[in-house]
Each structure stands twice: as C-alpha cells, then as structure tokens.
Scaffold this active site. Structure first.
Site, PDB file in Angstrom:
ATOM      1  NE  ARG A  61      -2.930  -0.051   3.220  1.00 27.83           N
ATOM      2  CZ  ARG A  61      -4.178  -0.510   3.104  1.00 27.83           C
ATOM      3  NH1 ARG A  61      -5.088   0.244   2.514  1.00 27.83           N
ATOM      4  NH2 ARG A  61      -4.514  -1.696   3.595  1.00 27.83           N
ATOM      5  CB  CYS A  72     -29.289  -3.183  -7.419  1.00 29.79           C
ATOM      6  SG  CYS A  72     -29.954  -2.331  -8.864  1.00 29.79           S
TER       7      CYS A  72
END
Length: 428
Positions: free
Chosen positions: A278, A344
């Site tokens: 990271r 959704c």
C-alpha cells in the site's frame, strides 16, 4: 495524495485528468509512474544501513503488469500469495530468486510450480503446509528453502479485516510452537530451513506495534539460535499505512521503520526482507468517475456517480475513507452529500454526509489514494464491465488494462443447451 490543481485542472504529473476521462471514459483508474518510483526509492534509501535488504513488493496491492514491471526495473522482488501472482511477477520481469511465496492455503500444484520456477523462499504458515511442501519437493527431487511465518499475537491497531498478527487470525504459526516446528522442519526431506518471517497487518499508522512484534521476533531468533538453527533471512513483512484523511496521524516514514528494524534485529546479520504494498501504490492512484445525477432525497442529497462498489470495494468492505475531489477546481459553497454508485445495493456508498462544493450531472470527480486495493479487487457485479487502468508518466499516458466489452463479459459463460454434459465429455 493531495489534489494538485494547475490552472483550475486536477493534474497527475503533466497530464490533465479531465483529458484522461474524456479520452478513455469513466470510470477509470490512473497511476502516477513517477510516484511509484519515488516511493520505492524511499524504501531503498531508508534501508541502505541494513546492507543486505531485499525489497519485495506485495503484489496483492496491485497486480497490473505495468505496475509490477515498473518496480522490477528498479530492482524490486515480489511477495506473492498465489500461483497467479507468481506468474504475473515472473512475466513482469521479477527475478525468481527475488520472490517470496506467502499465503495460508498453498495447493500442491502451486508448490510444484514455484519449486520449478526456483523462487527464493516459501513463507510456510502451518505444520500441514510444511509437511505437504516436503512431500512435493521430495517427489520432484528439489529443495524448498523456507521461512516459518510466526504469529506473534501482537495487535497491529488496524482494521480487524486487515490485521494478521493476533492469535485469533488465520495467519502464521503460534509463536509458542515455533521452536517445535523448526525442529520438525529440520528433519524433513526436501526442506532447507532458511529464515523466519512475520507480518502483523496492513495500514499501520504507528511504530509501536512493530516494536512489540520485532521484540518478540528477536526473542524467538535468540531461542532458535540456541537450538542450533541457522537463519539466513529475516522477513519483517510490510504494512506501513498511508494518510487517507487529513485528521489521521501522519504515518511513519520508511526511514523510521528501517531504524527500528536495525535497532531490534540488525545484530542478527543475514538478509532482511521487507514487503511494502500500500505504501508504494496507494497514494499513486486515483479513480475517475462522472456524476450521472444529483438527487434530492427526504433528508439528504445524493451524488450518483458511474463508479460503483464493484470498481472500488474498500468503502463497502472496510468502511474505508477516500477523498473525493472534482477534476475542475472547486468553487462556491460546500454542501453535504452522500456519494453513491449505480449498483443495486445500499452498501454501494462511497461517502455519507461528505462536504463538497456543489456539482451537477456531467461533472467528473476523482476518488483519491486508490492505487492499492482498488482495481485489483474490482469485479463485474451487476454485469458491469471491468474498470480500465491507465499509467501516467510525465506528459504522457497509456492504457495498461483496457475496458472489457460486453461480448467478452457475457462470452465467459454459456447457455445450458450449448454445454455438453460431464457424462458426454467423459465418454468422448
């Protein structure tokens, strides 16, 4: 990464991000090659005092070939956790002799591939894995160089889903069993005991967990040396965090981590392995997206963008924060918005009550600090096309993973009447 505006345009190196969005379309990931290189050199310079250091990029952070290749060209090795990541690292130019294979569920076929490739080291995470690796190596007439990954039972003070060094985590061998497992390893065919490994988690913003972990590691090394175990390598893992929010603590610099490693472990000699991920990639990337609608609800206003949780899952999975900034310099008063995507799921939410200058449909925004664990975790939920990736270097940019097509996506599966039954296949 702090937003960099020039003449009202959000920039990455010498490129207007609005140009990338116009040419490639949205959503799209963009990475700064210069930022990746600078972050790697920061580690390289920091660990100079520990002369025999191998920097292995944690490939899981971003598996794109252009990213891995950029780091390989600088001399980086790779920390991989699957055969797929190993294949990617090799194809991108990482030398097999600089590859460390971690992961808790290595299958026999994966072990065989890695052994034949000639990787530097297996970080073994359990006794069953050690026995399996011995069996595979002995069958092939090869030797597996190993380090045992120790679970030190140290709380990394990070998100529960990315903590790996506590006793309840699935990773590593409990530290109280380490001496016995090293004795077992020394008795097995096809196994060469080479080192010891540890990794306590990701997104660490303090050195204190490292101090506790390195102290316990030093105690274990002393005990192993007294048992007659020769250790040629010490793998201290990675985990340094980045600053996603302004009110977060400033993360330690690689030089501070190197100084602590030298203080706690420098006297043991041998090769030191560090596995950043990271901290090399996170701040080097952004995800560009277009505002589709601005919707007023009963109690809040929504910015609905064309990026979704399938493109950037960290907010839904970890409640992770990512800064959101418009591609044109913001002006006017700020308002609070919920920033949501088209999938959704109510979980397809990037931010709640986020203060932003007013936007309208057609405006474009950048989700900041998405170079790590962004595109690599993307999927095609809701039959959405896999998000493309772009590398920027100076005044130039190029596509390093194209957007897929619906033909490709739908063509991955078949209708039932197109598929022969298993019985028919066997008889053929």
């Amino acid at each position: 990464m702090k937003p960099n505006y020039k003449d009202g345009e959000l920039m990455m190196e010498g490129v207007k991000l609005s140009t990338v969005a116009s040419v490639i379309g949205t959503p799209v990931y963009c990475y700064s090659r210069g930022s990746i290189e600078a972050a790697y050199r920061g580690y390289e310079n920091a660990f100079v005092p520990l002369a025999n250091t191998l920097i292995c990029y944690a490939v899981k952070a971003n598996t794109n070939q252009a990213v891995i290749g950029t780091l390989a060209a600088l001399g980086a090795g790779a920390d991989v956790v699957s055969e797929g990541e190993l294949r990617r690292a090799l194809k991108a130019g990482v030398q097999a002799s600089k590859i460390v294979y971690s992961g808790v569920a290595k299958k026999h076929g994966e072990m065989e591939f890695a052994l034949k490739a000639g990787i530097y080291q297996f970080n073994v995470e359990s006794e069953p894995e050690l026995l399996a690796l011995s069996k595979v190596a002995d069958r092939l007439g090869l030797t597996a160089s190993i380090a045992l990954r120790v679970n030190p039972d140290v709380d990394a003070k990070t998100h529960d889903k990315i903590a790996t060094g506590k006793s309840e985590n699935k990773f590593g061998i409990p530290w109280r069993r380490v001496r016995a497992v090293y004795r077992l390893a020394g008795s097995l065919p096809g196994i060469r005991v080479q080192g010891i490994a540890m990794h306590i988690g990701s997104q660490l913003l303090s050195l204190e967990p490292y101090r506790a972990a390195y102290g316990r590691l030093a105690e274990m090394i002393d005990a192993l040396v007294s048992d007659g175990v020769q250790l040629d390598s010490i793998d201290i893992g990675g985990g340094l965090g980045i600053r996603y929010e302004d009110d977060q603590p400033v993360p330690p610099e690689p030089a501070e981590l190197a100084a602590m490693a030298h203080e706690c472990l420098g006297h043991f000699g041998g090769r030191l392995i560090i596995e950043p991920g990271r901290s090399l990639l996170g701040a080097a990337g952004v995800l560009l997206s277009e505002v589709i609608y601005v919707k007023s609800g009963e109690s809040r206003d929504f910015i609905i963008v064309d990026a979704a949780m399938n493109d950037l899952i960290r907010p839904a999975m970890y409640d992770a924060y990512h800064g959101v900034t418009p591609l044109q310099a913001p002006s006017g008063p700020a308002r609070n918005y919920d920033i949501v995507g088209p999938v959704c799921e109510s979980g397809d939410t990037f931010a709640k009550a986020r203060a932003m200058s007013e936007v309208k449909a057609g405006d474009r925004v950048a989700f900041m600090d998405t170079g790590a664990y962004g595109a690599v975790m993307a999927g095609t939920y809701n039959s959405r096309l896999l998000v493309p990736e772009v590398m920027i270097a100076g005044a130039h940019f190029g596509i390093i993973r194209p957007r897929g097509t619906y033909e490709d996506l739908i063509g991955l599966d078949s209708s039932w009447d197109e598929v022969p039954s298993v019985k028919e296949v066997r008889e053929a």
